[in-house]
Enzyme design. Sequence first.
Site, PDB file in Angstrom:
ATOM      1  N   ASP A   1       0.987  -1.221   0.001  1.00 17.40           N
ATOM      2  CA  ASP A   1       0.222  -0.017   0.006  1.00 17.40           C
ATOM      3  C   ASP A   1       1.093   1.188  -0.020  1.00 17.40           C
ATOM      4  O   ASP A   1       1.559   1.382   0.952  1.00 17.40           O
ATOM      5  CB  ASP A   1      -0.874  -0.014   1.278  1.00 17.40           C
ATOM      6  CG  ASP A   1      -1.644   1.317   1.283  1.00 17.40           C
ATOM      7  OD1 ASP A   1      -1.367   2.184   0.615  1.00 17.40           O
ATOM      8  OD2 ASP A   1      -2.935   1.149   2.148  1.00 17.40           O
TER       9      ASP A   1
ATOM     10  N   LYS B   1       6.155   9.181 -17.930  1.00 17.03           N
ATOM     11  CA  LYS B   1       5.166  10.231 -18.284  1.00 17.03           C
ATOM     12  C   LYS B   1       3.932   9.632 -18.259  1.00 17.03           C
ATOM     13  O   LYS B   1       3.735   8.373 -17.995  1.00 17.03           O
ATOM     14  CB  LYS B   1       5.563  10.676 -19.830  1.00 17.03           C
ATOM     15  CG  LYS B   1       4.885   9.938 -20.870  1.00 17.03           C
ATOM     16  CD  LYS B   1       5.090  10.520 -22.252  1.00 17.03           C
ATOM     17  CE  LYS B   1       4.212  11.301 -22.930  1.00 17.03           C
ATOM     18  NZ  LYS B   1       2.883  10.358 -23.377  1.00 17.03           N
TER      19      LYS B   1
ATOM     20  N   HIS C   1      10.416   7.867 -24.103  1.00 15.91           N
ATOM     21  CA  HIS C   1      10.571   6.718 -24.846  1.00 15.91           C
ATOM     22  C   HIS C   1      11.008   6.841 -26.113  1.00 15.91           C
ATOM     23  O   HIS C   1      11.861   6.023 -26.683  1.00 15.91           O
ATOM     24  CB  HIS C   1       9.725   5.574 -24.697  1.00 15.91           C
ATOM     25  CG  HIS C   1       8.573   5.574 -25.629  1.00 15.91           C
ATOM     26  ND1 HIS C   1       7.413   6.580 -25.335  1.00 15.91           N
ATOM     27  CD2 HIS C   1       8.329   4.985 -26.701  1.00 15.91           C
ATOM     28  CE1 HIS C   1       6.466   6.451 -26.290  1.00 15.91           C
ATOM     29  NE2 HIS C   1       7.038   5.779 -27.294  1.00 15.91           N
TER      30      HIS C   1
ATOM     31  N   LYS D   1      14.415   5.143 -28.973  1.00 15.65           N
ATOM     32  CA  LYS D   1      14.404   4.601 -30.220  1.00 15.65           C
ATOM     33  C   LYS D   1      15.786   4.783 -30.766  1.00 15.65           C
ATOM     34  O   LYS D   1      16.479   5.737 -30.734  1.00 15.65           O
ATOM     35  CB  LYS D   1      13.183   5.357 -31.022  1.00 15.65           C
ATOM     36  CG  LYS D   1      11.960   4.956 -30.465  1.00 15.65           C
ATOM     37  CD  LYS D   1      10.847   5.586 -31.596  1.00 15.65           C
ATOM     38  CE  LYS D   1       9.553   5.756 -30.859  1.00 15.65           C
ATOM     39  NZ  LYS D   1       8.751   4.375 -30.741  1.00 15.65           N
TER      40      LYS D   1
ATOM     41  N   ASP E   1       0.329  14.955 -24.842  1.00 15.09           N
ATOM     42  CA  ASP E   1       0.666  13.563 -25.122  1.00 15.09           C
ATOM     43  C   ASP E   1       1.883  13.409 -25.810  1.00 15.09           C
ATOM     44  O   ASP E   1       2.876  12.643 -25.723  1.00 15.09           O
ATOM     45  CB  ASP E   1      -0.606  12.790 -25.669  1.00 15.09           C
ATOM     46  CG  ASP E   1      -0.548  11.213 -25.451  1.00 15.09           C
ATOM     47  OD1 ASP E   1       0.109  10.675 -24.602  1.00 15.09           O
ATOM     48  OD2 ASP E   1      -1.036  10.510 -26.403  1.00 15.09           O
TER      49      ASP E   1
ATOM     50  N   HIS F   1       7.623  14.113 -26.733  1.00 14.84           N
ATOM     51  CA  HIS F   1       8.277  13.402 -27.728  1.00 14.84           C
ATOM     52  C   HIS F   1       8.600  14.154 -29.105  1.00 14.84           C
ATOM     53  O   HIS F   1       9.830  14.378 -29.243  1.00 14.84           O
ATOM     54  CB  HIS F   1       7.363  12.160 -28.342  1.00 14.84           C
ATOM     55  CG  HIS F   1       6.969  11.305 -27.410  1.00 14.84           C
ATOM     56  ND1 HIS F   1       7.555  10.870 -26.471  1.00 14.84           N
ATOM     57  CD2 HIS F   1       5.784  10.790 -27.147  1.00 14.84           C
ATOM     58  CE1 HIS F   1       6.979   9.998 -25.430  1.00 14.84           C
ATOM     59  NE2 HIS F   1       5.674  10.091 -26.216  1.00 14.84           N
TER      60      HIS F   1
END
Length: 484
Positions: free
Chosen positions: A86, A145, A175, A179, A232, A237
């Site tokens: 918890d 994120k 992320h 790449k 987003d 990104h």
Amino acid sequence: MSFDLILFGGTGDLAWRKLMPALFRAFRKGRLPADGRILAVARDEHGDESYRAWLQKRFDDGVSDRLPHQDAFTRFLALLQYRRMDLSQTDDYQQLHVWVDGRPGGAASTVVHYLATSPHLFPMVCQQLGASGLNGPRVRIVLEKPLGHDLASAQAINRAVQAVFSEQQALRIDHYLGKSAVQNLMALRFGNALFEPLWRRESIANIQITLAEDLGVGTRGDFYDRTGALRDMIQNHALQLLTMIAMEPPSSNNADAIRNEKLKVLHALRPFTAESVARDVVRGQYKAGTVDGAKVPGYLEEINVPADSRCETFVALRAEVLNWRWAGVPFYLRTGKRLAARDAQIVVNFRPVPHPIFPGSHTPNKLVIKLQPEDGLELHLLAAKGSGTTDALAPVFLDLDFDRAFPADRIGAYERLLLDAIAARLNLFVRSDEQEQAWRWVEPILAAWQADEAGPRPYGAGTWGPPAASALVARDGFVWGEEQ
Ligand code: BG6
């Protein structure tokens, strides 16, 4: 090197869809340091065995590359332990500390806390980790994120993290930086002499960054509707890619040398005003349409999306980097759901030759940095066809496919970032000042939209977004990559 990786949110989507498959791949390829323990932490009732069985089932249902490697997967499962916690309970952290200290053979050289939980828990988890002494010098914390919803909430998270961990210990994931194509971008720019002299306003007409997805919001309607494409994809990104393209050569391959240069780019972005948002930013929302021959619903028909939502599922914008290298060169950024293709790429459009001597009109040179689905580079040139009847030029291109060039060494984004977190390589993580400056830059857009009655422009699913996005680029005399 020994490590303990503690995965908070161990039964969540991110854990089983991305992190566990990445860890398994690293393990299978022998890239994961041998002496490691992985502890999944969540609220669900599991013991080690039932957690392993649960994960096996998840992999059976949805992770394609396990099946031919069941033996390796069974050995991988043996690394995993599970602990119910918890996250608000101090006792539970003390028990965790006992687990860390009680490692057979002595304490691990590295302890990584990976917070794959809802971000509203980050401040509490950090505070509790600090209070139970789980923040010593060999400890790092990885934050997933979304890191905040705006500048104020991002700063609040950063303050909570910084009260307990140093900047060197806090690894913020984007992320896209994991790449392979992004690392190749660094290699292209700073490992080769060829491009750098051309990498400036004198030779480059415009740069286009496209992060297009053909999928809709799927089952994430609730989250997405509170977020939208700007938060987003653009704030993180797309802006990270822009900094990698526009930054000055760093003095070394050291994390802070790189991050200092990226931060300078973010500071050099022309700030938005209400007027420039109206002129230079296009937002859209997908309507029903056809993708890959199949009919798909519009955004407002998606699960958990309010029928009157004004959330944007598409953004295109025109940015400028105000410095000597880039003054006057538009950077077009574009992202969206339910677009015509899944396609992430950066197109560097060069200027035409100063004085054409060949007949006909020609598309000037361009360099296409392909992030996905392929990982590669295309250099578009002009050549003489040599038929003898005409001296017109024809387009040709050099096509580098990195998946084919280095088949054995390919590494996924999460695998790369997890291995970097364990090894304390910080180059591909975002520093708090970069992240806050990115919020500072997008906030006027959010404010202008809030005050704007018009809402997002409709676009059909399976298209390249609202026509206004093409008009944005056409105004400067250019077209998007797919229209060339
Ligand atoms: C995530 C976004 O950060 O990136 C998602 O939250 C998006 O909405 C995803 O789909 C795209 O990542 P990738 O690697 O599939 O292009």
